[in-house]
Design an enzyme around this catalytic site. Structure first.
Site, short mmCIF file in Angstrom:
data_model
loop_
_atom_site.label_atom_id
_atom_site.label_comp_id
_atom_site.label_asym_id
_atom_site.label_seq_id
_atom_site.Cartn_x
_atom_site.Cartn_y
_atom_site.Cartn_z
N LYS A 1 0.85 -1.20 0.00
CA LYS A 1 0.00 0.00 0.00
C LYS A 1 0.89 1.25 0.00
CE LYS A 1 -2.51 3.28 2.44
NZ LYS A 1 -1.94 4.29 1.58
N GLU B 1 9.71 2.82 10.70
CA GLU B 1 10.69 3.87 10.44
C GLU B 1 9.91 5.17 10.41
OE1 GLU B 1 13.23 6.13 10.03
OE2 GLU B 1 12.86 5.92 7.90
N CYS C 1 13.16 12.07 6.25
CA CYS C 1 13.24 11.85 7.70
C CYS C 1 14.69 11.93 8.15
CB CYS C 1 12.61 10.53 8.09
SG CYS C 1 13.32 9.15 7.25
N GLU D 1 9.15 17.32 14.38
CA GLU D 1 9.53 17.18 12.97
C GLU D 1 8.62 18.06 12.11
OE1 GLU D 1 8.93 13.39 10.83
OE2 GLU D 1 11.01 13.61 10.22
#
Ligand code: UN1
Length: 477
Positions: A171, A246, A280, A379
C-alpha cells in the site's frame, strides 16, 4: 481516461479512480489511479496468502531472474520514471532520477542475495546430534510506504520481502501511486507468479486499516509518521505480528569551530533543504559552536540565496515544491511558531509564485533558536532549519542527543578526536562525519533509535532480520 488499476491475484482490477496531481503545477494531472476498498485489501491479503506456499519454496534462480530483470528495466527507464517521480512528488528531476537509480541498485542487490542464502551447521551439545540453523520466509508481508521516496522505499521493502520468499500486499502513500504502480507493473511482467505481489492503492484509513486489522499478515513494515507508526505497533501486538517502523527524525548537524566552512555549509544546505527538506534524515537542527557561528550563518545564508525554488522538471531548479497544500500549511505554521517562540528568521520562509501554480516555499533559516523550542523538538518535514548556538563540543553533543528522535546525526569538524568521540556517543542509528545527514547508501543498514525507529534495520544484509524467521533443527545421526 486510462485508469491505473490495483493488482490483486495477478489481475488488474478497480475502476474507482482519483487523480494524481503534480505539486509543481496543480493543473497537471499525472494520471488516474484506482482507489482500493477495504474489501479489495482483504482480497489482496487472501491472494498473497494463497501464493505463499509455492513462492516460499520457489527456486532461487527464479527469484534471482525476476529481481534482476526488474532492476534492469528500472535502470533502462530511469529518465522516464525519474520524470514521473518528479511530477508526482515534486523533488527535482536530478534528485528523482537518482532515486530511481537507487531503486534499481536495491533490486540488483537483493537479486544477488537470492544466490547467497545460507544457514549454519553446528554440533549439538549432545553427542551424535547435528544442529542446523536456517532462515525461512515470514509469510505475507504488509508494506506501507510514505510519499517522500515514492520508488526507493517501496524498493527497499519489496525487494528483500520477495528475495527471502515472502509474499506481499503493498500500500503506497495516496499522494504517489505512480511510481508504485510502475514497480508493480514491472515485477508483474518480469514473471512474478499471481498473488505474490499485490498492489492496493488508496487511503490509509481504508486500505491501511484493513491491513492492520488482518490476522493473515505475518509482518508489517512501515515508513511514515510517528502517530501512524504507533497504530501499526498496537494493531500488530494485537495480532501477534512482527512489525518494523521507520518514523520521524529531528536530526542534528553539529558544526565545530575547526570545521572546514565550505564543507559544513554544503552539508547543512543539503541536509536541511535538498529534497525540499522532506526527508526523515533531513537535518533541521544546526548546532554551531561560538567561534564559527557568525561566519557559518553568513555563508549558509549566501548559499541559500543561490538555490532556485521552482518547478521540479525545470532545468536549474535546486528545490522543488512542497508536496501538497496540507504540508505547506504545516511548514508555514511552524515558521510562525518559530517566530513566536523568539527565534530569528534570518532567511526565507515566504510562499513563492512561479510560472506554474504549485506549493513553492522559500527555504527558511532560523537563528537564535533554543533546543527546547517546538521548532527544535518536532519534525516539520519541510525546508525549515534552525541554528542553535553552543559554547563547545561538549555542549554540542549534549544538545544533539537531547531529542526524542535518533535517526541520523552529523558533525562537521577537522578534529579526529571529536569526530571519533561523536561517532561513538551520538544517540542516532546513523552518523555522518563531514557529510549531509541525509542521502544514504543502498547496501548498508538503515534505521534509528528512540522515537525514530522500531525493530530491526532495513537494507543490506540486515534486512534478513525482519523478512525471515530462524529455524533451529536437530537431527539424531
Ligand atoms: C535518505 O536520506 O537517503 O523517509 C533516505 C525517509 C527515509 C529515507 C531517507 N526513510 O526520508
Amino acid at each position: 481516461m486510462t485508469v491505473h488499476q490495483n493488482l490483486i491475484a495477478g489481475e488488474w482490477v478497480g475502476s474507482d479512480a482519483s487523480p494524481n496531481i503534480n505539486p509543481s503545477d496543480t493543473n497537471d494531472v499525472v494520471g488516474h489511479y484506482a482507489q482500493a476498498s477495504a474489501e479489495d485489501a482483504k482480497q489482496a491479503i487472501a491472494a498473497a496468502k494463497a501464493a505463499f506456499p509455492a513462492w516460499s519454496r520457489s527456486g532461487i534462480l527464479e527469484r534471482h531472474a525476476i529481481l534482476k530483470n526488474t532492476s534492469d528495466e528500472i535502470l533502462a527507464r530511469r529518465e522516464e520514471l525519474g520524470t514521473l517521480l518528479a511530477r508526482e512528488e515534486g523533488k527535482t528531476l536530478p534528485e528523482a532520477t537518482g532515486e530511481v537509480i537507487r531503486a534499481a541498485q536495491i533490486f540488483d542487490f537483493f537479486a544477488g542475495e537470492t544466490l547467497r542464502l545460507t544457514g549454519e551447521v553446528v554440533p549439538s551439545a549432545r553427542p551424535n546430534i547435528g544442529v542446523d540453523i536456517t532462515r525461512e520466509p515470514l509469510g505475507v508481508i504488509g508494506i506501507i510506504t510514505p510519499w517522500n521516496f515514492p520508488i526507493a522505499i517501496p524498493a527497499w521493502k519489496i525487494a528483500p520481502a520477495l528475495c527471502y520468499g515472502n509474499t506481499v500486499v503493498f500500500k503506497p502513500a495516496d499522494l504517489v501511486p505512480g511510481c508504485a504502480w510502475a514497480i508493480a507493473d514491472i515485477l508483474h511482467r518480469a514473471g512474478l507468479p499471481k498473488g505474490v505481489l499485490n498492489l492496493v492503492m488508496g487511503r490509509g484509513s481504508v486500505v491501511g486499516q484493513a491491513m492492520l486489522d488482518s490476522a493473515d499478515l505475518a509482518g508489517i513494515t512501515f515508513t511514515g509518521s510517528t502517530d501512524t507508526g504507533k497504530r501499526v505497533a498496537l494493531a500488530s501486538i494485537e495480532h501477534n505480528r512482527r512489525f518494523q517502523l521507520e518514523m520521524g527524525g529531528k536530526n542534528p548537524m553539529v558544526v565545530l569551530d575547526d570545521a572546514d566552512l565550505a564543507v559544513a555549509v554544503e552539508a547543512a544546505a543539503n541536509s536541511g533543504f535538498f529534497s525540499t527538506g522532506q526527508r526523515c534524515t533531513a537535518s533541521s537542527r544546526l548546532i554551531v559552536t561560538e567561534g564559527i557561528h557568525d561566519r557559518f550563518v553568513t555563508a549558509l545564508t549566501e548559499r541559500l540565496k543561490t538555490l532556485n525554488v521552482d518547478n521540479a522538471l525545470k532545468a536549474g531548479t535546486h528545490i522543488g515544491p512542497v508536496v501538497d497544500d496540507k504540508q505547506l500549511r504545516q511548514d508555514m505554521d511552524y515558521i510562525d511558531i518559530g517566530k513566536s517562540e523568539g527565534a530569528r528568521l534570518a532567511f526565507g520562509g515566504a510562499c513563492l509564485e512561479r510560472e506554474t501554480p504549485g506549493f513553492y516555499l522559500e527555504p527558511a533559516l532560523f537563528t537564535e533558536a533554543k533546543n527546547d523550542m517546538r521548532i527544535s523538538r518536532e519534525e516539520i518535514f519541510g525546508p525549515v532549519a534552525a541554528v542553535i548556538r553552543v559554547k563547545d563540543y561538549e555542549e554540542a553533543l549534549a544538545v544533539a542527543n537531547d531529542t526524542p528522535f535518533g535517526l541520523s546525526a552529523g558533525i562537521a569538524t577537522t578534529s579526529l578526536k571529536h569526530a571519533t568521540h561523536f561517532k561513538r556517543n551520538s544517540e542516532a542509528g546513523m552518523v555522518m562525519v563531514n557529510l549531509p545527514t541525509a542521502g544514504v547508501d543502498f547496501h548498508v543498514p538503515f534505521g534509528g533509535r528512540k522515537a525514530s525507529s522500531f525493530g530491526s534495520r532495513e537494507q543490506g544484509r540486515y534486512a534478513a532480520e525482519f523478512f525471515t524467521t530462524v529455524k533451529t533443527a536437530y537431527t539424531l545421526a
